[in-house]
Design an enzyme around this catalytic site. Structure first.
Site, short mmCIF file in Angstrom:
data_model
loop_
_atom_site.label_atom_id
_atom_site.label_comp_id
_atom_site.label_asym_id
_atom_site.label_seq_id
_atom_site.Cartn_x
_atom_site.Cartn_y
_atom_site.Cartn_z
N ARG A 1 12.84 6.35 -11.33
CA ARG A 1 13.95 5.31 -10.96
C ARG A 1 14.07 4.17 -11.85
O ARG A 1 12.89 3.58 -12.06
CB ARG A 1 13.61 4.84 -9.46
CG ARG A 1 14.36 6.00 -8.27
CD ARG A 1 13.73 5.51 -7.02
NE ARG A 1 13.92 4.29 -6.45
CZ ARG A 1 13.65 3.67 -5.42
NH1 ARG A 1 13.38 4.41 -4.36
NH2 ARG A 1 13.73 2.51 -5.22
N ARG B 1 5.38 6.21 -10.37
CA ARG B 1 5.95 7.24 -9.58
C ARG B 1 7.13 7.83 -10.29
O ARG B 1 7.77 7.18 -10.86
CB ARG B 1 6.46 6.55 -8.21
CG ARG B 1 7.65 7.36 -7.56
CD ARG B 1 8.07 6.59 -6.10
NE ARG B 1 8.88 5.58 -6.03
CZ ARG B 1 9.37 4.89 -5.12
NH1 ARG B 1 8.87 5.27 -3.94
NH2 ARG B 1 10.26 4.03 -4.98
N ARG C 1 17.77 -3.35 6.89
CA ARG C 1 17.10 -4.18 5.98
C ARG C 1 17.04 -5.75 6.30
O ARG C 1 16.40 -6.44 5.65
CB ARG C 1 17.12 -4.16 4.43
CG ARG C 1 16.29 -2.90 3.96
CD ARG C 1 16.70 -2.76 2.56
NE ARG C 1 15.50 -2.43 1.61
CZ ARG C 1 15.44 -1.04 1.41
NH1 ARG C 1 15.79 -0.02 1.84
NH2 ARG C 1 14.39 -1.02 0.47
N ARG D 1 12.03 -6.97 -5.38
CA ARG D 1 12.13 -6.05 -4.17
C ARG D 1 11.05 -6.59 -3.06
O ARG D 1 11.44 -6.75 -1.88
CB ARG D 1 12.16 -4.42 -4.52
CG ARG D 1 13.05 -3.99 -5.24
CD ARG D 1 12.77 -2.75 -6.19
NE ARG D 1 12.18 -1.49 -5.40
CZ ARG D 1 11.72 -0.42 -5.69
NH1 ARG D 1 11.43 -0.39 -7.06
NH2 ARG D 1 11.32 0.38 -4.91
N LYS E 1 7.95 5.33 3.18
CA LYS E 1 8.78 5.76 4.27
C LYS E 1 9.52 7.07 3.85
O LYS E 1 9.61 7.89 4.94
CB LYS E 1 10.14 4.56 4.14
CG LYS E 1 9.54 3.33 4.36
CD LYS E 1 10.54 2.23 4.61
CE LYS E 1 11.38 2.05 3.14
NZ LYS E 1 10.69 1.35 2.17
P1 ADP Z 1 12.66 1.31 -1.67
O1 ADP Z 1 12.22 1.15 -0.40
O2 ADP Z 1 11.24 1.94 -2.41
O3 ADP Z 1 12.78 -0.05 -2.19
P2 ADP Z 1 14.95 2.42 -1.30
O4 ADP Z 1 15.62 3.75 -2.02
O5 ADP Z 1 15.22 2.47 0.05
O6 ADP Z 1 13.51 2.22 -2.03
O7 ADP Z 1 15.95 1.25 -1.74
C1 ADP Z 1 16.13 0.99 -3.08
C2 ADP Z 1 17.42 -0.08 -3.23
O8 ADP Z 1 18.41 0.10 -2.53
C3 ADP Z 1 16.96 -1.37 -2.75
O9 ADP Z 1 16.19 -2.17 -3.46
C4 ADP Z 1 18.12 -1.98 -2.33
O10 ADP Z 1 18.80 -2.50 -3.67
C5 ADP Z 1 19.02 -0.98 -2.15
N1 ADP Z 1 19.13 -0.60 -0.64
C6 ADP Z 1 18.53 0.34 0.10
N2 ADP Z 1 19.06 0.21 1.37
C7 ADP Z 1 19.63 -0.95 1.44
C8 ADP Z 1 19.80 -1.71 2.80
N3 ADP Z 1 19.65 -1.20 3.98
N4 ADP Z 1 20.65 -3.18 2.42
C9 ADP Z 1 20.72 -3.48 1.44
N5 ADP Z 1 20.08 -2.76 0.09
C10 ADP Z 1 19.57 -1.52 0.24
#
Ligand code: ADP
Ligand code: ZN
Length: 214
Positions: free
Chosen positions: A160, A126, A87, A171, A13
């Site tokens: 990360r 990564r 999400r 996740r 994404k």
């Molecule tokens: P990825 O899609 O690779 O998991 P992100 O950087 O989008 O990476 O998200 C990392 C973490 O941030 C998620 O596992 C969650 O803990 C938190 N997070 C990100 N966006 C949201 C969201 N919209 N709602 C709830 N938690 C979120």
């Protein structure tokens, strides 16, 4: 034009969102990036966010909705790319309401399809440039630890904390249980499009461009 990127962790994404920013002049809103930023400040809220994010759970709807609400009010743009938001169904409803207030709506939702096997390898290998966010991978796009970022020349690379196998499993569970229902939500609105996230970055990029320009 407002775009949502939907897909499991590691689906690509962020990579595709950054390409669209360059091509269409949109502003990327990544709740993951915003939450990681809130952690670096070492405040109470930052610590609380870290204790949820590191093991791979979703942060509460209230927190992420207020982050998005603030950005939408304070950013002037011709359109946004929502990367990692919404999400949950609750977040999706809140986004519809917020966009309505700003007299706009979602143009397209791009679902990036990938299988779980590929995700484990993509995520655990990564790492990124600490300066510009360029993404590298131990086997598919390696940089020696001593070498410099090809994009910006920085030598600071980082991994990360939640990019480990155990957090990834959580996740993926969170994605399947709480986020995947959004596919049907947007399908019912007639704005869902899917692309194959296992293709080459450039191939996916042209597939997305074709969807957006039609
Ligand atoms: P990825 O899609 O690779 O998991 P992100 O950087 O989008 O990476 O998200 C990392 C973490 O941030 C998620 O596992 C969650 O803990 C938190 N997070 C990100 N966006 C949201 C969201 N919209 N709602 C709830 N938690 C979120
Ligand atoms: Zn860099």
């Amino acid at each position: 034009m407002n775009i949502i990127f939907l897909g499991a962790p590691g689906a690509g994404k962020g990579t595709q969102a950054r390409k669209l920013v360059a091509d269409f002049g949109l502003v990327q809103l990544s709740t993951g990036d915003m939450l990681r930023e809130s952690q670096s400040s070492n405040t109470e809220i930052g610590k609380k966010v870290a204790s949820i994010m590191n093991p791979g759970e979703l942060v509460s709807d209230d927190i992420v909705i207020s982050l998005i609400k603030e950005r939408l009010s304070n950013t002037h743009a011709t359109g946004f790319i929502f990367d990692g938001f919404p999400r949950t169904i609750g977040q999706a409803g809140a986004l519809d309401t917020l966009l309505d207030v700003h007299d706009t709506s979602i143009t397209a939702v791009i679902e990036m399809k990938v299988d779980n096997e590929a995700l484990v390898d993509r995520i655990t290998g990564r790492y990124t440039c600490a300066e510009c966010g360029e993404v590298y991978h131990e086997s598919s796009r390696p940089l020696l630890p001593t070498s410099v970022c090809i994009k910006c020349g920085s030598v600071k690379l980082k991994k990360r904390i939640d990019d480990n196998e155990e957090s990834l499993r959580t996740r993926l569970d969170e994605y399947n249980n709480k986020t995947a229902p959004l596919i049907e939500y947007y399908l019912n609105k007639g704005i869902l499009y899917s692309v194959d996230g296992l293709e080459e970055i450039e191939v996916i990029n042209s597939a997305i461009n074709k969807i957006l320009l039609k």
